[in-house]
Motif scaffolding. Structure first.
Motif, PDB file in Angstrom:
ATOM      1  N   HIS A   1     -26.859 -57.752  -8.156  1.00  0.00           N
ATOM      2  CA  HIS A   1     -27.491 -57.307  -9.390  1.00  0.00           C
ATOM      3  C   HIS A   1     -26.384 -56.935 -10.360  1.00  0.00           C
ATOM      4  O   HIS A   1     -25.331 -56.417  -9.952  1.00  0.00           O
ATOM      5  N   ARG A   2     -26.592 -57.167 -11.635  1.00  0.00           N
ATOM      6  CA  ARG A   2     -25.542 -56.912 -12.609  1.00  0.00           C
ATOM      7  C   ARG A   2     -25.060 -55.470 -12.578  1.00  0.00           C
ATOM      8  O   ARG A   2     -23.881 -55.202 -12.824  1.00  0.00           O
ATOM      9  N   ARG A   3     -25.962 -54.509 -12.262  1.00  0.00           N
ATOM     10  CA  ARG A   3     -25.542 -53.104 -12.279  1.00  0.00           C
ATOM     11  C   ARG A   3     -24.445 -52.851 -11.240  1.00  0.00           C
ATOM     12  O   ARG A   3     -23.587 -51.994 -11.439  1.00  0.00           O
ATOM     13  N   ALA A   4     -24.498 -53.583 -10.107  1.00  0.00           N
ATOM     14  CA  ALA A   4     -23.466 -53.409  -9.078  1.00  0.00           C
ATOM     15  C   ALA A   4     -22.109 -53.869  -9.589  1.00  0.00           C
ATOM     16  O   ALA A   4     -21.088 -53.212  -9.360  1.00  0.00           O
ATOM     17  N   LEU A   5     -22.081 -55.002 -10.292  1.00  0.00           N
ATOM     18  CA  LEU A   5     -20.820 -55.517 -10.820  1.00  0.00           C
ATOM     19  C   LEU A   5     -20.313 -54.671 -11.976  1.00  0.00           C
ATOM     20  O   LEU A   5     -19.104 -54.543 -12.175  1.00  0.00           O
ATOM     21  N   GLU A   6     -21.223 -54.081 -12.746  1.00  0.00           N
ATOM     22  CA  GLU A   6     -20.806 -53.242 -13.868  1.00  0.00           C
ATOM     23  C   GLU A   6     -20.142 -51.951 -13.398  1.00  0.00           C
ATOM     24  O   GLU A   6     -19.369 -51.336 -14.143  1.00  0.00           O
ATOM     25  N   ARG A   7     -20.410 -51.545 -12.150  1.00  0.00           N
ATOM     26  CA  ARG A   7     -19.766 -50.340 -11.612  1.00  0.00           C
ATOM     27  C   ARG A   7     -18.351 -50.626 -11.104  1.00  0.00           C
ATOM     28  O   ARG A   7     -17.607 -49.685 -10.786  1.00  0.00           O
ATOM     29  N   ILE A   8     -18.002 -51.900 -10.982  1.00  0.00           N
ATOM     30  CA  ILE A   8     -16.718 -52.301 -10.413  1.00  0.00           C
ATOM     31  C   ILE A   8     -15.780 -52.761 -11.522  1.00  0.00           C
ATOM     32  O   ILE A   8     -16.174 -53.534 -12.396  1.00  0.00           O
ATOM     33  N   ASP A   9     -14.549 -52.311 -11.479  1.00  0.00           N
ATOM     34  CA  ASP A   9     -13.524 -52.824 -12.393  1.00  0.00           C
ATOM     35  C   ASP A   9     -12.974 -54.116 -11.785  1.00  0.00           C
ATOM     36  O   ASP A   9     -12.119 -54.078 -10.893  1.00  0.00           O
TER      37      ASP A   9
ATOM     38  N   ALA B   1     -31.566 -73.807  -0.292  1.00  0.00           N
ATOM     39  CA  ALA B   1     -32.955 -73.395  -0.085  1.00  0.00           C
ATOM     40  C   ALA B   1     -33.092 -71.891   0.115  1.00  0.00           C
ATOM     41  O   ALA B   1     -34.187 -71.337  -0.040  1.00  0.00           O
ATOM     42  N   THR B   2     -31.985 -71.200   0.444  1.00  0.00           N
ATOM     43  CA  THR B   2     -32.017 -69.750   0.639  1.00  0.00           C
ATOM     44  C   THR B   2     -31.917 -68.989  -0.678  1.00  0.00           C
ATOM     45  O   THR B   2     -32.187 -67.783  -0.729  1.00  0.00           O
ATOM     46  N   LEU B   3     -31.553 -69.659  -1.756  1.00  0.00           N
ATOM     47  CA  LEU B   3     -31.373 -68.975  -3.040  1.00  0.00           C
ATOM     48  C   LEU B   3     -32.592 -68.154  -3.476  1.00  0.00           C
ATOM     49  O   LEU B   3     -32.436 -67.005  -3.911  1.00  0.00           O
ATOM     50  N   PRO B   4     -33.813 -68.693  -3.405  1.00  0.00           N
ATOM     51  CA  PRO B   4     -34.960 -67.887  -3.849  1.00  0.00           C
ATOM     52  C   PRO B   4     -35.106 -66.565  -3.096  1.00  0.00           C
ATOM     53  O   PRO B   4     -35.473 -65.545  -3.692  1.00  0.00           O
ATOM     54  N   GLU B   5     -34.790 -66.548  -1.802  1.00  0.00           N
ATOM     55  CA  GLU B   5     -34.904 -65.304  -1.040  1.00  0.00           C
ATOM     56  C   GLU B   5     -33.812 -64.311  -1.436  1.00  0.00           C
ATOM     57  O   GLU B   5     -34.067 -63.104  -1.541  1.00  0.00           O
ATOM     58  N   LEU B   6     -32.593 -64.783  -1.650  1.00  0.00           N
ATOM     59  CA  LEU B   6     -31.536 -63.895  -2.120  1.00  0.00           C
ATOM     60  C   LEU B   6     -31.948 -63.229  -3.431  1.00  0.00           C
ATOM     61  O   LEU B   6     -31.809 -62.010  -3.608  1.00  0.00           O
TER      62      LEU B   6
ATOM     63  N   GLY C   1     -34.833 -54.736  -5.728  1.00  0.00           N
ATOM     64  CA  GLY C   1     -34.091 -53.495  -5.852  1.00  0.00           C
ATOM     65  C   GLY C   1     -32.718 -53.456  -5.213  1.00  0.00           C
ATOM     66  O   GLY C   1     -31.987 -52.476  -5.389  1.00  0.00           O
ATOM     67  N   ALA C   2     -32.329 -54.499  -4.463  1.00  0.00           N
ATOM     68  CA  ALA C   2     -31.009 -54.487  -3.827  1.00  0.00           C
ATOM     69  C   ALA C   2     -29.912 -54.708  -4.862  1.00  0.00           C
ATOM     70  O   ALA C   2     -30.084 -55.448  -5.827  1.00  0.00           O
ATOM     71  N   ASP C   3     -28.781 -54.044  -4.663  1.00  0.00           N
ATOM     72  CA  ASP C   3     -27.617 -54.246  -5.534  1.00  0.00           C
ATOM     73  C   ASP C   3     -26.788 -55.432  -5.069  1.00  0.00           C
ATOM     74  O   ASP C   3     -26.166 -56.111  -5.884  1.00  0.00           O
ATOM     75  N   LEU C   4     -26.753 -55.662  -3.770  1.00  0.00           N
ATOM     76  CA  LEU C   4     -26.035 -56.795  -3.186  1.00  0.00           C
ATOM     77  C   LEU C   4     -26.842 -57.316  -2.016  1.00  0.00           C
ATOM     78  O   LEU C   4     -27.240 -56.537  -1.142  1.00  0.00           O
ATOM     79  N   VAL C   5     -27.096 -58.609  -2.011  1.00  0.00           N
ATOM     80  CA  VAL C   5     -27.797 -59.255  -0.901  1.00  0.00           C
ATOM     81  C   VAL C   5     -26.857 -60.283  -0.291  1.00  0.00           C
ATOM     82  O   VAL C   5     -26.383 -61.194  -0.983  1.00  0.00           O
ATOM     83  N   ILE C   6     -26.579 -60.140   0.989  1.00  0.00           N
ATOM     84  CA  ILE C   6     -25.643 -61.027   1.681  1.00  0.00           C
ATOM     85  C   ILE C   6     -26.411 -61.946   2.615  1.00  0.00           C
ATOM     86  O   ILE C   6     -27.253 -61.495   3.393  1.00  0.00           O
TER      87      ILE C   6
ATOM     88  N   LEU D   1     -27.394 -52.239  -0.213  1.00  0.00           N
ATOM     89  CA  LEU D   1     -27.047 -53.548   0.347  1.00  0.00           C
ATOM     90  C   LEU D   1     -28.171 -54.046   1.244  1.00  0.00           C
ATOM     91  O   LEU D   1     -28.734 -53.288   2.026  1.00  0.00           O
ATOM     92  N   ALA D   2     -28.498 -55.327   1.124  1.00  0.00           N
ATOM     93  CA  ALA D   2     -29.500 -55.962   1.979  1.00  0.00           C
ATOM     94  C   ALA D   2     -28.914 -57.253   2.539  1.00  0.00           C
ATOM     95  O   ALA D   2     -27.931 -57.794   2.012  1.00  0.00           O
ATOM     96  N   GLU D   3     -29.514 -57.758   3.622  1.00  0.00           N
ATOM     97  CA  GLU D   3     -29.061 -59.002   4.237  1.00  0.00           C
ATOM     98  C   GLU D   3     -30.249 -59.908   4.539  1.00  0.00           C
ATOM     99  O   GLU D   3     -31.334 -59.419   4.874  1.00  0.00           O
ATOM    100  N   VAL D   4     -30.018 -61.205   4.442  1.00  0.00           N
ATOM    101  CA  VAL D   4     -31.009 -62.194   4.854  1.00  0.00           C
ATOM    102  C   VAL D   4     -30.306 -63.185   5.774  1.00  0.00           C
ATOM    103  O   VAL D   4     -29.125 -63.478   5.594  1.00  0.00           O
ATOM    104  N   PRO D   5     -31.003 -63.709   6.775  1.00  0.00           N
ATOM    105  CA  PRO D   5     -30.348 -64.633   7.712  1.00  0.00           C
ATOM    106  C   PRO D   5     -30.105 -66.004   7.081  1.00  0.00           C
ATOM    107  O   PRO D   5     -30.925 -66.500   6.301  1.00  0.00           O
TER     108      PRO D   5
END
Length: 248
Positions: free
Chosen positions: A164-172, A100-105, A112-117, A198-202
């Motif tokens: 976001h895909r751009r975050a993974l594209e920056r990583i080898d 149920a948390t997927l839509p918020e992530l 605009g977040a590159d990574l949401v934890i 980076l962003a976080e959701v509970p």
């Protein structure tokens, strides 16, 4: 925004139907799911394929033998990037992460977040099933990673997250070798080191009720050793850089 949920599995026949149905209920037909199965002897992959025919937009990637969590995510990310997905999601198949948390992530990634934890250690987050010693060990480990690596995340070991895909594209991804907790910390570290937001959701994290846990003391020790090495390595690099700057 096209999103792919990457779901590693090994002997999750007791949980796979429940998690796939709940993902579909939480997201409708707005996300695709990739089950990355390491040749589960209990038939997890066959069950996932049957659910895929029923629910739609579910694919199974069968891998030859048990290769580990980090490897499963790397393979899933590579496939997702090659197919043009905008967001790649990690989550466990044992229902410890609430779909149920997927839509918020995904909303945070879209914003605009590159990574949401999905974090257990912020207002609204919780771990109702854990005794205090286990909670203390986990929180201490996260504080250690924040201090040594400068990660802003309060829960860098959490495995419920969206990129976001751009975050993974920056990583080898070929250079990311950690597994388990170490993989989660390393990925958060690399995203922020590369300038990602980076962003976080509970989230509420609940222990599995069916099947056997894949967690082991080896995975915990590996994560602590890697965090220590990365932190010391970065301090040595900064020291050499300052010394070079002074000489120049």
């Amino acid at each position: 925004m096209r999103a792919l949920v990457v779901l590693p599995t090994y002997n999750e026949s007791a949980n796979i139907a429940g998690v796939l149905r709940r993902i579909r209920a939480a997201t409708g037909n707005t996300v695709d799911v990739l089950v990355v199965d390491d040749s589960s002897p209990d038939g997890t992959a066959d069950l996932a394929e049957a659910l895929g025919r029923e629910l739609g937009r579910i694919e199974v990637l069968r891998r030859p033998g048990k290769q580990g969590l980090g490897s499963a995510y790397r393979d899933g990310f590579r496939l997702g990037l090659s197919r043009g997905y905008d967001a790649l999601v990690e989550m466990d198949a044992d229902l410890s992460h609430d779909p149920a948390t997927l839509p918020e992530l995904l909303r945070q990634v879209s914003a605009g977040a590159d990574l949401v934890i999905g974090t257990r250690y912020m207002p609204g987050g919780s771990i109702p099933d854990w005794p205090w010693p286990r909670r203390a060990i986990s929180k201490t480990g996260n504080l250690y990673a924040r201090y040594l690596l400068g990660i802003s995340a309060r829960d860098s070991t959490s495995g419920f997250r969206a990129y976001h895909r751009r975050a993974l594209e920056r990583i080898d991804l070929d250079t990311v070798r950690a597994d388990g907790y170490g993989f989660q910390v390393e990925m958060a570290y690399l995203v922020e080191r590369g300038g990602g937001l980076l962003a976080e959701v509970p989230i509420e994290f609940r222990d599995r009720t069916l099947g056997l846990s894949k967690m082991s003391s080896r995975i915990v020790v590996e994560a602590l050793a890697l965090v220590t090495w990365w932190g010391l390595r970065d301090r040595l690099r900064r020291g050499r850089h300052r010394a070079t700057t002074r000489v120049a």
